[in-house]
Design a protein around this motif. Structure first.
Motif, PDB file in Angstrom:
ATOM      1  N   SER A  60       0.804  -1.225   0.000  1.00 44.17           N
ATOM      2  CA  SER A  60       0.000   0.000   0.000  1.00 44.17           C
ATOM      3  C   SER A  60       0.835   1.271   0.000  1.00 44.17           C
ATOM      4  O   SER A  60       0.316   2.353  -0.258  1.00 44.17           O
ATOM      5  CB  SER A  60      -0.965  -0.007   1.196  1.00 44.17           C
ATOM      6  N   TYR A  97       6.483  -5.724  12.954  1.00 41.00           N
ATOM      7  CA  TYR A  97       5.175  -6.212  13.430  1.00 41.00           C
ATOM      8  C   TYR A  97       4.086  -5.492  12.642  1.00 41.00           C
ATOM      9  O   TYR A  97       4.055  -4.267  12.598  1.00 41.00           O
ATOM     10  CB  TYR A  97       5.017  -5.952  14.936  1.00 41.00           C
ATOM     11  N   LEU A 127       0.741   5.761   9.174  1.00 40.77           N
ATOM     12  CA  LEU A 127       1.666   5.621  10.297  1.00 40.77           C
ATOM     13  C   LEU A 127       0.817   5.429  11.547  1.00 40.77           C
ATOM     14  O   LEU A 127      -0.009   6.283  11.886  1.00 40.77           O
ATOM     15  CB  LEU A 127       2.525   6.886  10.402  1.00 40.77           C
ATOM     16  N   ALA A 128       0.987   4.275  12.192  1.00 38.07           N
ATOM     17  CA  ALA A 128       0.214   3.972  13.400  1.00 38.07           C
ATOM     18  C   ALA A 128       1.185   3.877  14.583  1.00 38.07           C
ATOM     19  O   ALA A 128       1.520   4.876  15.204  1.00 38.07           O
ATOM     20  CB  ALA A 128      -0.590   2.694  13.204  1.00 38.07           C
ATOM     21  N   ASN A 131       5.984   0.911  13.388  1.00 39.84           N
ATOM     22  CA  ASN A 131       6.877  -0.239  13.159  1.00 39.84           C
ATOM     23  C   ASN A 131       7.375  -0.327  11.714  1.00 39.84           C
ATOM     24  O   ASN A 131       8.546  -0.645  11.479  1.00 39.84           O
ATOM     25  CB  ASN A 131       6.160  -1.541  13.535  1.00 39.84           C
TER      26      ASN A 131
HETATM   27  P1  5GP Z   1       2.618   0.881  11.869  1.00 37.90           P
HETATM   28  O1  5GP Z   1       3.747   0.017  11.411  1.00 37.90           O
HETATM   29  O2  5GP Z   1       2.977   2.352  11.902  1.00 37.90           O
HETATM   30  O3  5GP Z   1       1.998   0.420  13.161  1.00 37.90           O
HETATM   31  O4  5GP Z   1       1.440   0.720  10.801  1.00 37.90           O
HETATM   32  C1  5GP Z   1       1.612   1.206   9.512  1.00 37.90           C
HETATM   33  C2  5GP Z   1       1.233   0.205   8.469  1.00 37.90           C
HETATM   34  O5  5GP Z   1       0.018  -0.454   8.803  1.00 37.90           O
HETATM   35  C3  5GP Z   1       1.013   0.918   7.148  1.00 37.90           C
HETATM   36  O6  5GP Z   1       1.959   0.424   6.227  1.00 37.90           O
HETATM   37  C4  5GP Z   1      -0.410   0.599   6.727  1.00 37.90           C
HETATM   38  O7  5GP Z   1      -0.398  -0.220   5.583  1.00 37.90           O
HETATM   39  C5  5GP Z   1      -1.028  -0.160   7.889  1.00 37.90           C
HETATM   40  N1  5GP Z   1      -2.028   0.639   8.638  1.00 37.90           N
HETATM   41  C6  5GP Z   1      -1.924   1.061   9.928  1.00 37.90           C
HETATM   42  N2  5GP Z   1      -3.033   1.682  10.331  1.00 37.90           N
HETATM   43  C7  5GP Z   1      -3.863   1.693   9.280  1.00 37.90           C
HETATM   44  C8  5GP Z   1      -5.202   2.216   9.081  1.00 37.90           C
HETATM   45  O8  5GP Z   1      -5.848   2.789   9.978  1.00 37.90           O
HETATM   46  N3  5GP Z   1      -5.739   2.059   7.846  1.00 37.90           N
HETATM   47  C9  5GP Z   1      -5.076   1.446   6.839  1.00 37.90           C
HETATM   48  N4  5GP Z   1      -5.688   1.357   5.650  1.00 37.90           N
HETATM   49  N5  5GP Z   1      -3.821   0.922   6.985  1.00 37.90           N
HETATM   50  C10 5GP Z   1      -3.230   1.042   8.198  1.00 37.90           C
END
Ligand code: 5GP
Length: 193
Positions: A60, A97, A127-128, A131
Motif C-alpha cells: 500500500s 510487526y 503511520l500507526a 513499526n
Molecule cells: P505501523 O507500522 O505504523 O503500526 O502501521 C503502519 C502500516 O500499517 C502501514 O503500512 C499501513 O499499511 C497499515 N495501517 C496502519 N493503520 C492503518 C489504518 O488505519 N488504515 C489502513 N488502511 N492501513 C493502516
C-alpha cells in the motif's frame, strides 16, 4: 494538508480496531490527481534537503512513494514483505510487526538498490505505531545510508509512532494527523473542536 483532512472527513470510515478506511481515494481506488497534489506538498515539506531515493514497503505504500519520487525526480525502492523468487543476491532484512495482520514478518531490500552515499526519504501510506517506518530506518542504517526524513500520508497521532520517530531525532512529516477518531467523528491535530 487541509484538503486531505477534508477528504478523510468526507470519504473515510472508521473500522473496529482503530483502522481508518480510505479505500475510495488512497488504498484501493487511487485519486491520481489528488495523489499528485500530496506528492507536491511532500516535495515542499522537504525542500532544501538532499534526497537521492524514496523508500517504502509494499504494497500500500507504493502509489504514494512513486508519486513523491516522480515529483523529486529520483528513483523509488520498495521493501518486499514476502520471500520472492525474483529477488536474488544479498538483501537487508528487518523484522516488522504488522498493525493490520497482527504478525511479525521480515521486510527485505536487495543490497544493490541502496548504497552508502544515498540520502533516503522514507514514505508510507499510514503511520500507526511506527513499526513499518522504523523497519525501513533500520534498513537504511544497515546500508550505511542517510535518512533524509520520513513522511506518511496519514498519521494516527493517538497511536504514538510518529512522535516516537520525532523523538528519535528524524524529520517526520505527515500530511494529515488524526488525533482522535470514532464512528461519528474524526479530529485532526491542531484542529479546534
Ligand atoms: P505501523 O507500522 O505504523 O503500526 O502501521 C503502519 C502500516 O500499517 C502501514 O503500512 C499501513 O499499511 C497499515 N495501517 C496502519 N493503520 C492503518 C489504518 O488505519 N488504515 C489502513 N488502511 N492501513 C493502516
Amino acid at each position: 494538508m487541509k484538503a486531505l483532512e477534508e477528504k478523510i472527513k468526507r470519504e473515510g470510515t472508521v473500522l473496529p480496531g482503530h483502522v481508518l478506511k480510505v479505500g475510495s481515494f488512497l488504498n484501493q481506488r487511487v485519486d491520481t490527481i489528488f495523489l499528485a497534489k500530496m506528492a507536491k506538498e511532500t516535495k515542499r515539506l522537504f525542500k532544501g534537503i538532499k534526497i537521492t531515493k524514496v523508500l517504502t514497503v509494499e504494497a500500500s505504500g507504493i502509489a504514494f512513494a512513486t508519486a513523491v519520487a516522480m515529483a523529486l525526480k529520483v528513483p523509488m525502492v520498495f521493501a518486499k514483505k514476502h520471500p520472492s523468487a525474483n529477488v536474488s543476491g544479498e538483501q537487508y532484512f528487518s523484522p516488522v510487526y504488522s498493525f493490520t495482520h497482527k504478525t511479525t514478518y521480515d521486510i527485505a531490500v536487495s543490497k544493490e538498490y541502496i548504497s552508502s552515499d544515498d540520502c533516503i526519504l522514507i514514505t508510507d501510506d499510514f503511520l500507526a505505531n511506527g513499526n513499518a517506518i522504523k523497519g525501513l530506518i533500520d534498513i537504511v542504517h544497515q546500508a550505511g545510508a542517510t535518512v533524509a526524513g520520513c513522511c506518511a500520508e496519514i498519521e494516527k497521532g493517538f497511536q504514538g509512532g510518529g512522535d516516537e520517530i520525532r523523538k528519535m531525532g528524524y524529520k517526520m512529516e505527515s500530511l494529515a494527523i488524526v488525533e482522535n477518531m470514532s464512528d461519528t467523528e474524526i479530529e485532526f491535530r491542531g484542529e479546534k473542536k
